[in-house]
Design an enzyme around this catalytic site. Structure first.
Site, PDB file in Angstrom:
ATOM      1  N   LYS A  54      41.745  37.008  46.043  1.00 13.31           N
ATOM      2  CA  LYS A  54      40.844  35.741  45.588  1.00 13.31           C
ATOM      3  C   LYS A  54      41.165  35.465  44.122  1.00 13.31           C
ATOM      4  O   LYS A  54      40.926  34.155  43.956  1.00 13.31           O
ATOM      5  CB  LYS A  54      38.968  36.385  45.505  1.00 13.31           C
ATOM      6  CG  LYS A  54      38.846  36.780  46.906  1.00 13.31           C
ATOM      7  CD  LYS A  54      37.400  37.460  46.903  1.00 13.31           C
ATOM      8  CE  LYS A  54      37.245  37.949  48.348  1.00 13.31           C
ATOM      9  NZ  LYS A  54      35.945  38.846  48.530  1.00 13.31           N
ATOM     10  N   GLN A  98      31.789  42.375  45.208  1.00 11.37           N
ATOM     11  CA  GLN A  98      32.529  42.809  46.283  1.00 11.37           C
ATOM     12  C   GLN A  98      32.110  43.888  47.069  1.00 11.37           C
ATOM     13  O   GLN A  98      31.547  44.939  46.371  1.00 11.37           O
ATOM     14  CB  GLN A  98      33.980  43.280  45.664  1.00 11.37           C
ATOM     15  CG  GLN A  98      35.090  43.470  46.764  1.00 11.37           C
ATOM     16  CD  GLN A  98      35.559  42.302  47.707  1.00 11.37           C
ATOM     17  OE1 GLN A  98      35.746  41.112  47.201  1.00 11.37           O
ATOM     18  NE2 GLN A  98      35.367  42.541  48.868  1.00 11.37           N
ATOM     19  N   ASP A 121      29.473  33.201  48.415  1.00 15.90           N
ATOM     20  CA  ASP A 121      29.752  34.157  49.722  1.00 15.90           C
ATOM     21  C   ASP A 121      28.839  33.696  50.660  1.00 15.90           C
ATOM     22  O   ASP A 121      29.229  33.934  51.854  1.00 15.90           O
ATOM     23  CB  ASP A 121      29.539  35.788  49.462  1.00 15.90           C
ATOM     24  CG  ASP A 121      30.836  36.453  49.257  1.00 15.90           C
ATOM     25  OD1 ASP A 121      31.801  35.958  49.563  1.00 15.90           O
ATOM     26  OD2 ASP A 121      30.960  37.624  48.581  1.00 15.90           O
TER      27      ASP A 121
END
Ligand code: NAD
Length: 299
Positions: A54, A98, A121
């Site tokens: 990412k 995460q 997300d």
């Protein structure tokens, strides 16, 4: 039939190219560089790898990023205070915690503590709820990336029978929502299967579109699908491989050999869905930056 490959790497690259151009244009208008704040708790090697990908993608498209690495002993209260600080910062557009989290932390609580307008997300209940009622929102990156693949390859979903294997909050459920909505995106007749489904084959065999996100290597075999099915294999599983320097290789949830003989289209693992997830995160982060200037987009 022998399946044609859906090249997620290629499509992801074209999306990243577009985001890069959009970021330049956004900054040409005098706006600050979009910024993604990543939070890692603990030192899980899988998480470190995903964050690395990412970070690289952010650098590639010109989005600023930084990772706050926190000890796995951090309390829920301390973590929420840190998230609150990022929520309130006007220098940060997207926040990503995460997953997975250490056992003592609730992913639900942590996700809900993120300002939904920075939840790039697309996991926050506000964004999932908006997805379910066809409102503009941050769409969960993996299902959104799969829809980009359908678009790129002109794969028709409308009125087809779509079967999703896996019902997690981050992949299976939002995928099924997007496939099934009749007023936007999918318009497919949609079946959701999970670990309590009694006869999986009974469902997979009738799928025109089969999306598999179960995290079970070789779960779907050739005899479980019909000729011409479109197969999207989301699974990423490490299996032992003595021929590899690393001692393992990555495989999906489908037995590629037998399923690809019957499918019309199939995503490989790696190089299928994975790169799309990261590309859509870039798109969502730029969208968050734009929404922060034009908050009416959030209504
Ligand atoms: P998860 O463990 O949260 O959920 C798995 C789902 O599969 C559950 O709903 C479970 O009921 C179902 N399931 C498990 N075994 C099953 C079986 N035998 N039959 C039917 N259903 C079964 O997993 P997740 O986070 O949704 O991830 C699924 C897979 O996708 C994993 O391999 C993960 O690494 C991968 N993944 C890939 C990407 C990507 O970008 N390619 C993104 C996220 C997750």
């Amino acid at each position: 039939m022998s399946a044609k490959l859906i090249d997620g790497k290629k499509v992801a690259e074209s999306i990243r190219n577009q985001v890069r151009e959009d970021v330049i244009q956004w900054m040409d208008y005098g706006n600050r560089r979009p910024y993604l704040q990543v939070i890692q708790i603990g030192t899980d090697p899988g998480s470190t790898t995903y964050i690395g990908a990412k970070t690289k993608a952010c650098q590639d498209v010109g989005i600023g990023t930084g990772t706050d690495r926190l000890p796995d002993t951090i309390s829920a209260k301390e973590l929420k205070q840190i998230v609150k600080k990022y929520n309130e910062s006007n220098q940060i557009d997207g926040i990503l915690v995460q997953l997975p989290l250490p056992n003592h932390l609730s992913a639900h609580d942590v996700i809900e503590s993120i300002d939904y307008r920075k939840d790039v997300d697309g996991f926050h209940p506000m964004n999932v709820g908006r997805l379910a009622v066809d409102q503009p929102t941050f769409r969960s990156c993996t299902p959104a990336g799969i829809f980009e693949l359908f678009k790129y390859y002109s794969i028709q979903v409308k009125s087809k029978h779509a079967v999703v294997v896996g019902a997690s909050n981050i992949v299976g459920s939002p995928m099924a929502i997007m496939l099934s909505r009749e007023n936007s995106t999918g318009k497919a007749t949609t079946t959701i299967c999970h670990k309590f489904t009694k006869d999986l084959t009974q469902h997979t065999i009738s799928a025109d579109i089969l999306v598999v996100a179960a995290g079970q290597p070789n779960l779907i075999k050739g005899e479980m699908v019909k000729e011409g099915v479109v197969v999207i294999d989301v699974g990423i599983n490490r299996v032992a491989d003595e021929n590899s320097d690393k001692g393992y290789k990555l495989v999906g949830d489908c037995d590629f050999e037998s399923v690809s003989k019957k499918a019309s289209w199939i995503t490989p693992v790696p190089g299928g869905v994975g790169p799309m997830t990261v590309a859509m995160l870039m798109k969502n982060t730029l969208l968050a930056a734009k929404n922060s200037i034009y908050p009416e987009n959030n209504k």
